[in-house]
Design a protein around this motif. Structure first.
Motif, PDB file in Angstrom:
ATOM      1  N   LYS A 290      -6.592  52.062  15.442  1.00 62.76           N
ATOM      2  CA  LYS A 290      -5.960  50.885  16.025  1.00 62.76           C
ATOM      3  C   LYS A 290      -6.786  49.637  15.758  1.00 62.76           C
ATOM      4  N   THR A 291      -6.104  48.528  15.389  1.00 66.21           N
ATOM      5  CA  THR A 291      -6.732  47.217  15.250  1.00 66.21           C
ATOM      6  C   THR A 291      -6.502  46.426  16.536  1.00 66.21           C
ATOM      7  N   ASP A 292      -7.585  45.974  17.169  1.00 65.03           N
ATOM      8  CA  ASP A 292      -7.480  45.197  18.400  1.00 65.03           C
ATOM      9  C   ASP A 292      -7.409  43.717  18.038  1.00 65.03           C
ATOM     10  N   TRP A 293      -6.199  43.205  17.926  1.00 66.02           N
ATOM     11  CA  TRP A 293      -6.017  41.775  17.671  1.00 66.02           C
ATOM     12  C   TRP A 293      -6.420  40.950  18.889  1.00 66.02           C
ATOM     13  N   LEU A 294      -6.189  41.502  20.082  1.00 67.86           N
ATOM     14  CA  LEU A 294      -6.439  40.789  21.334  1.00 67.86           C
ATOM     15  C   LEU A 294      -7.400  41.604  22.193  1.00 67.86           C
ATOM     16  N   SER A 295      -8.090  40.931  23.108  1.00 71.67           N
ATOM     17  CA  SER A 295      -9.032  41.635  23.980  1.00 71.67           C
ATOM     18  C   SER A 295      -9.263  40.806  25.237  1.00 71.67           C
ATOM     19  N   ILE A 296      -9.762  41.470  26.285  1.00 76.15           N
ATOM     20  CA  ILE A 296     -10.234  40.759  27.465  1.00 76.15           C
ATOM     21  C   ILE A 296     -11.753  40.697  27.388  1.00 76.15           C
ATOM     22  N   GLN A 297     -12.347  39.767  28.106  1.00 75.09           N
ATOM     23  CA  GLN A 297     -13.800  39.605  28.088  1.00 75.09           C
ATOM     24  C   GLN A 297     -14.445  40.753  28.842  1.00 75.09           C
ATOM     25  N   ASN A 298     -15.374  41.469  28.161  1.00 71.97           N
ATOM     26  CA  ASN A 298     -16.039  42.627  28.749  1.00 71.97           C
ATOM     27  C   ASN A 298     -17.507  42.350  28.987  1.00 71.97           C
ATOM     28  N   PRO A 420      -0.374  48.851  23.406  1.00 73.05           N
ATOM     29  CA  PRO A 420       0.129  50.132  22.898  1.00 73.05           C
ATOM     30  C   PRO A 420      -0.055  50.234  21.378  1.00 73.05           C
ATOM     31  N   PHE A 421      -0.058  51.478  20.878  1.00 76.58           N
ATOM     32  CA  PHE A 421      -0.266  51.697  19.446  1.00 76.58           C
ATOM     33  C   PHE A 421       0.343  53.035  19.049  1.00 76.58           C
ATOM     34  N   PHE A 422       0.868  53.064  17.814  1.00 80.42           N
ATOM     35  CA  PHE A 422       1.352  54.333  17.253  1.00 80.42           C
ATOM     36  C   PHE A 422       1.025  54.362  15.769  1.00 80.42           C
ATOM     37  N   ASN A 451       2.047  46.496  19.381  1.00 78.08           N
ATOM     38  CA  ASN A 451       2.587  45.297  20.022  1.00 78.08           C
ATOM     39  C   ASN A 451       1.687  44.967  21.208  1.00 78.08           C
ATOM     40  N   GLN A 452       0.903  43.907  21.065  1.00 77.59           N
ATOM     41  CA  GLN A 452      -0.102  43.564  22.055  1.00 77.59           C
ATOM     42  C   GLN A 452       0.261  42.261  22.755  1.00 77.59           C
ATOM     43  N   ASP A 453      -0.099  42.205  24.042  1.00 82.10           N
ATOM     44  CA  ASP A 453       0.312  41.073  24.882  1.00 82.10           C
ATOM     45  C   ASP A 453      -0.855  40.705  25.799  1.00 82.10           C
ATOM     46  N   LEU A 454      -1.361  39.472  25.644  1.00 83.88           N
ATOM     47  CA  LEU A 454      -2.480  38.976  26.458  1.00 83.88           C
ATOM     48  C   LEU A 454      -2.013  37.811  27.307  1.00 83.88           C
ATOM     49  N   LEU A 455      -2.240  37.918  28.634  1.00 80.95           N
ATOM     50  CA  LEU A 455      -1.897  36.846  29.569  1.00 80.95           C
ATOM     51  C   LEU A 455      -3.183  36.359  30.229  1.00 80.95           C
ATOM     52  N   VAL A 456      -3.407  35.027  30.179  1.00 77.48           N
ATOM     53  CA  VAL A 456      -4.608  34.409  30.764  1.00 77.48           C
ATOM     54  C   VAL A 456      -4.155  33.345  31.757  1.00 77.48           C
ATOM     55  N   GLN A 457      -4.702  33.402  32.996  1.00 77.63           N
ATOM     56  CA  GLN A 457      -4.395  32.427  34.051  1.00 77.63           C
ATOM     57  C   GLN A 457      -5.692  31.901  34.652  1.00 77.63           C
ATOM     58  N   PRO A 458      -5.898  30.587  34.741  1.00 79.66           N
ATOM     59  CA  PRO A 458      -5.031  29.520  34.221  1.00 79.66           C
ATOM     60  C   PRO A 458      -5.143  29.402  32.697  1.00 79.66           C
ATOM     61  N   GLY A 459      -4.320  28.517  32.117  1.00 78.72           N
ATOM     62  CA  GLY A 459      -4.328  28.330  30.686  1.00 78.72           C
ATOM     63  C   GLY A 459      -5.637  27.741  30.178  1.00 78.72           C
ATOM     64  N   GLN A 460      -5.967  28.036  28.934  1.00 73.85           N
ATOM     65  CA  GLN A 460      -7.214  27.568  28.326  1.00 73.85           C
ATOM     66  C   GLN A 460      -6.910  26.610  27.177  1.00 73.85           C
ATOM     67  N   PHE A 461      -7.978  26.014  26.614  1.00 71.32           N
ATOM     68  CA  PHE A 461      -7.878  25.051  25.519  1.00 71.32           C
ATOM     69  C   PHE A 461      -6.873  23.928  25.895  1.00 71.32           C
ATOM     70  N   GLU A 462      -7.149  23.293  27.039  1.00 66.66           N
ATOM     71  CA  GLU A 462      -6.246  22.267  27.550  1.00 66.66           C
ATOM     72  C   GLU A 462      -6.044  21.116  26.567  1.00 66.66           C
ATOM     73  N   GLU A 473      -0.869  28.981  32.871  1.00 60.62           N
ATOM     74  CA  GLU A 473      -1.136  30.215  32.151  1.00 60.62           C
ATOM     75  C   GLU A 473      -0.823  30.063  30.672  1.00 60.62           C
ATOM     76  N   ILE A 474      -1.399  30.966  29.887  1.00 57.84           N
ATOM     77  CA  ILE A 474      -1.118  31.046  28.457  1.00 57.84           C
ATOM     78  C   ILE A 474      -0.965  32.519  28.096  1.00 57.84           C
ATOM     79  N   GLN A 475       0.045  32.793  27.268  1.00 56.20           N
ATOM     80  CA  GLN A 475       0.337  34.169  26.882  1.00 56.20           C
ATOM     81  C   GLN A 475       0.381  34.275  25.358  1.00 56.20           C
ATOM     82  N   GLN A 476      -0.390  35.226  24.827  1.00 56.33           N
ATOM     83  CA  GLN A 476      -0.408  35.478  23.384  1.00 56.33           C
ATOM     84  C   GLN A 476       0.243  36.835  23.103  1.00 56.33           C
ATOM     85  N   GLN A 477       1.280  36.819  22.244  1.00 58.75           N
ATOM     86  CA  GLN A 477       1.951  38.050  21.854  1.00 58.75           C
ATOM     87  C   GLN A 477       1.696  38.324  20.373  1.00 58.75           C
ATOM     88  N   VAL A 478       1.445  39.599  20.056  1.00 55.14           N
ATOM     89  CA  VAL A 478       1.174  40.012  18.676  1.00 55.14           C
ATOM     90  C   VAL A 478       1.968  41.271  18.374  1.00 55.14           C
TER      91      VAL A 478
END
Length: 878
Positions: A290-298, A420-422, A451-462, A473-478
């Motif tokens: 799997k390729t992780d296009w999106l991630s949360i801060q760890n 998710p990934f297949f 199909n990856q979906d990242l939701l960040v609240q509040p929005g960034q890069f104002e 909020e800002i939502q990135q879909q891939v």
């Protein structure tokens, strides 16, 4: 110039004048039968150290080169069950005939000498009973003590600083690279020997045609039909803890099976038992990782046992079954399902270094990670001396979700990621003997989708998305898909000492990437700079030819690969009129040579040239929000990298003294057409883009290692060191800088049976990492860790163990971390059962402070650890 020529001539004269004698011969028994595997040793006299050493081949023949200025030599030949043959011979080239006579007294003497280690040709056999201590339960406990073998923290096995290629049990590859499952569960009492198969060629039909530099491991069992395994049940506090594990195994000549179910909340990371360490032998292979296009801060996890820090609730089921359908035809099924819930709590302080400034970020992180993963392989393999067929169908599916909360001085940031990934693929390799040729055919096809979906609240890069004003909020879909096919055909033919293997093939890979960004209330960002509708097609027509040479005495092995490929790349995006394309005819030669210098010494060297044109992850036009503070895009031509690499090494291996040494050096230099620019904001946000600019990267790497078993002390000592030096260019906040890095690592271990009532183990690691711009070093860090385990045996069936650990780093003010554990174990002989009561983290150390650095930043992490806890377990071995 005259001085140089004189020096060269002098060196030549010295070497030419140094005599070397070649002793050849053949070993027979008293019935004139040829003896294979007889040990032949030559020394100056009967009491001096060994000058040269050899093993008789399948015809009983041996050939030994000796360097000595004496007039005579002492010859000694031994074989199990026969009296040792000793004779003084002249120091001259000669042909000998040695006849061994049976002797019961000699048999006892030889058994004593060989109870630790035997050698027959390229096979080293370690006696498990000779290395086994009272506290050893599974075969992994034995492997970590064997000289020449190194088990890394993730469980991967290395021999002479190279990963093993195959892990067999009674000559069968049941686990297809997932050998941690056997290592951690197969009872040491069920194993008689561990065999190291040096220069092992796993494909029998290629055994005399293609030289292999890798080693494999074969586990020899004590019984032809063996039923083994482990079962564990445990309870503890606090909080309420449980641990269950059932792993039955069966091994017969026609069937093998390892099945396991495991569950715990004690911090044991059972996912490591199904990690795949397979090495690709099919050439250019498509993987369904799997390729992780999106991630949360760890928060970076600590560099020690997960049982100290992993807050989990995990379930793992795995079935691995091999059935021999008929002679040399195996059908294998490997399937596993992992369900895991993890919590992470900690804080990080990140400091970015730019050529003009430093930027600090402080984050408190709390994450919830949900893992659901199904993997499987179905394999049909026919491996004979005349033909080879392997067809493998593999699938991988995961349904992972992550939730995170970042608490910063200026904001609280929520993160949610659905990931998710297949993937599915089929690999087929066929080698068939037709006449005097070996015909080969390879086919590799696969498909992946995520199909990856990242939701960040509040929005960034104002400033980019909302004119500098805060927003909700800002939502990135891939959505990403990949299809791949590679088919090739060729033949292999032996021409005396040479082997040629031409191959012709065609491959195509089609990747698609769709990305969209949404703001609060579902408002879509319509600007084309923040959307991707990308298709990347890579096709290749190739002709690859390999030339191999093997000398008659097998002391020289040379390999020259001369592949030509015509590569075509087409990149387009429906949002942009501009299309990118690239056509290249590339020549990627590789040369390697292995030389057996003597019975103990061998050397190797290699050199090559390769080209890399990047993946879709570095080619898309529009911006993509990788995580809450990273915005990336690569609006530039298709990347081109040309890389040269050189390496050389020498190894010493003396089975008689259980001594293994190796050292190597490698150098690589690459040229690139793209430079990656990082613009770091005051709040730590980073915008990464590709810039057209020629740049280079070079890297020097040195490695050395050794291991020795001291038989009288029952002690194994291992030491490894590495040094790395690199230099590259970097654009930071629009300023070009040369980034230099240096790293040094030293690690070692001692496993000793001090007395009948005390066993002691030590392992340590010391490393330094320095990086800087040009002549200025902006950061250096030293880290070290030391572990001591003491096992006290008041009686043979019970022990008290004390374990202490220290971890430290030079960057953190509170970088010293100490841990102490206490454990008591009582063994019941009937039934075979261990009762273990352990008290972990007696000092109740509740956080681990660690520091690490990279090319232009360093991170200090504080990770919340598991509290002091008591766990009682019953472990059955059968």
């Amino acid at each position: 110039m005259k001085k140089i020529l004189f020096t060269i001539l002098s060196i030549f004269v010295v070497f030419a004048g140094y005599s070397q004698t070649e002793i050849t011969g053949q070993v027979f028994d008293d019935n004139n039968e040829k003896l294979s595997g007889a040990t032949v040793m030559i020394s100056k006299d009967s009491v001096s150290s060994i000058l040269a050493y050899g093993i008789s081949d399948s015809d009983g023949k041996f050939k030994i080169a000796v360097k000595s200025d004496g007039e005579s030599l002492s010859l000694k030949v031994s074989y199990i069950g026969f009296a040792t043959f000793e004779e003084t011979i002249q120091n001259k080239a000669q042909q000998l005939e040695v006849k061994l006579l049976p002797s019961s007294e000699a048999l006892k003497e030889v058994i004593v000498k060989s109870e630790i280690l035997q050698q027959r040709g390229d096979t080293l056999s370690f006696s498990v009973d000779a290395f086994k201590d009272k506290n050893d339960r599974v075969i992994a406990d034995i492997l970590k003590k064997l000289p020449g073998i190194d088990i890394r923290p993730n469980g991967q096995i290395y021999y002479k600083d190279e990963p093993i290629q195959k892990y067999y049990i009674e000559g069968l590859d049941l686990l297809e690279g997932r050998y941690n499952l056997a290592n951690n569960n197969l009872s040491a009492d069920a194993v008689s020997k561990v065999e190291i198969l040096e220069n092992h060629q796993p494909v029998k039909v290629l055994d005399s045609l293609e030289f292999s530099e890798r080693a494999s491991i074969n586990i020899k069992l004590k019984k032809d039909i063996s039923i083994s395994g482990t079962a564990t049940a445990g309870m503890g506090a606090a909080p309420l803890l449980w641990q269950t594990k059932v792993t039955p195994m069966i091994f017969t000549k026609k069937r093998q099976a390892i099945v396991t179910y495991q569950s715990n909340n004690t911090g044991s990371d059972v996912s490591g038992e199904i990690r795949n360490f397979s090495i690709n032998f099919f050439g250019d292979e498509f993987n369904i990782d799997k390729t992780d296009w999106l991630s949360i801060q760890n928060v970076s996890p600590p560099p020690f046992s997960a049982e100290r820090w992993l807050d989990n609730n995990v379930h793992l089921g795995s079935a691995n079954i091999l059935q021999r359908v008929k002679e040399d035809i195996d059908l294998k099924l490997n399937i596993s399902y992992l369900n895991d819930y993890q919590k992470q709590d900690g804080s990080t302080q990140t400091r970015y270094f730019t050529p003009t400034d430093t930027i600090d970020i402080i984050e408190n992180t709390s994450n919830n990670i949900f893992v659901s993963q199904l993997e499987g392989q179905l394999t049909l393999e026919n491996n004979t001396d005349k033909n080879y067929l392997k067809d493998q169908l593999e699938f991988n599916g995961s349904w992972n979700t992550n939730r995170g909360l970042i608490d910063r001085p200026d904001a609280k940031i929520k993160q949610r990621l659905d990931n998710p990934f297949f993937g599915i693929k089929n690999d087929m390799r066929l080698l068939r003997t037709i006449g005097k040729q070996l015909i080969t055919f390879n086919s590799n096809i696969g498909f992946t989708e995520t199909n990856q979906d990242l939701l960040v609240q509040p929005g960034q890069f104002e400033a980019i998305f909302n004119n500098g004003d805060p927003y909700g909020e800002i939502q990135q879909q891939v959505s990403s898909r990949k299809m791949y096919a590679d088919n090739s055909a060729g033949f292999t033919k032996a021409l005396g000492k040479f082997t040629i293997s031409p191959k012709f093939g065609f491959s195509i890979q089609d990747q698609q990437l769709d990305t969209d960004i949404f703001l609060e209330d579902g408002e879509e960002v319509l600007d084309a700079d923040f959307k991707n509708r990308t298709e990347f097609v890579e096709s290749s027509v190739y002709f690859k030819n390999s030339f191999r040479f093997k000398s008659k005495d097998e002391t020289w092995n040379l390999n020259l690969s001369t592949p030509f490929q015509f590569k075509s790349f087409q990149l387009k995006d429906r949002n942009f009129e501009e299309k990118r394309s690239l056509d290249r005819l590339v020549f990627e030669p590789r040369f390697s040579v292995n030389k057996k210098l003597s019975a103990f010494w061998d050397a190797n060297a290699s050199a090559g040239l390769s080209y890399d044109f990047g993946e879709l992850q570095q080619l898309y036009y529009g911006f993509l929000l990788n995580n809450y503070r990273n915005l990336n895009r690569y609006n530039a031509p298709i990347s081109e990298e040309t890389r040269q690499y050189y390496s050389g090494g020498i190894a010493y291996r003396n089975p008689l003294k259980q001594l293994f040494l190796n050292t190597s050096y490698s150098y690589s230099y690459s040229e690139n057409n793209l430079l990656y620019s990082s613009n770091i904001g005051e709040n730590g946000t980073r915008i990464l883009e590709a810039v057209v600019r020629d740049n280079s990267f070079d890297n020097h790497s040195f490695k050395a290692g050794g291991s020795k078993y001291f038989r009288k002390l029952k002690t194994t000592f291992k030491l490894n060191a590495s040094y790395n030096l690199s230099k590259r260019q970097q654009l930071l906040n629009n300023t070009l800088a040369e980034v230099n890095t240096q790293s040094f690592n030293l690690r070692g271990s001692i496993d000793a049976e001090v007395s009948s009532w005390l066993i002691a183990n030590y392992s340590g690691n010391f490393s330094t990492y320095t990086s800087g711009f040009g002549e200025r070093d902006f950061q250096q860090i030293e880290t070290q860790q030391h572990t001591i385990d003491l096992y006290f045996y008041p009686k043979d069936n019970q022990y008290l163990s004390v374990s202490s650990e220290y971890y430290g780093n030079s960057l953190s003010e509170n970088g010293d971390n100490y841990f102490v554990n206490l454990s008591y174990q009582f063994t019941f002989e009937k039934p075979k059962m261990d009762l273990n009561i352990s008290w972990r983290n007696i000092l109740n150390t509740d956080q681990f402070i660690n520091a690490s650095n990279n090319q232009y930043y360093y991170i200090q992490s504080s990770y919340r650890l598991r509290p002091s806890q008591v766990l009682a377990t019953l472990k059955f071995t059968f």
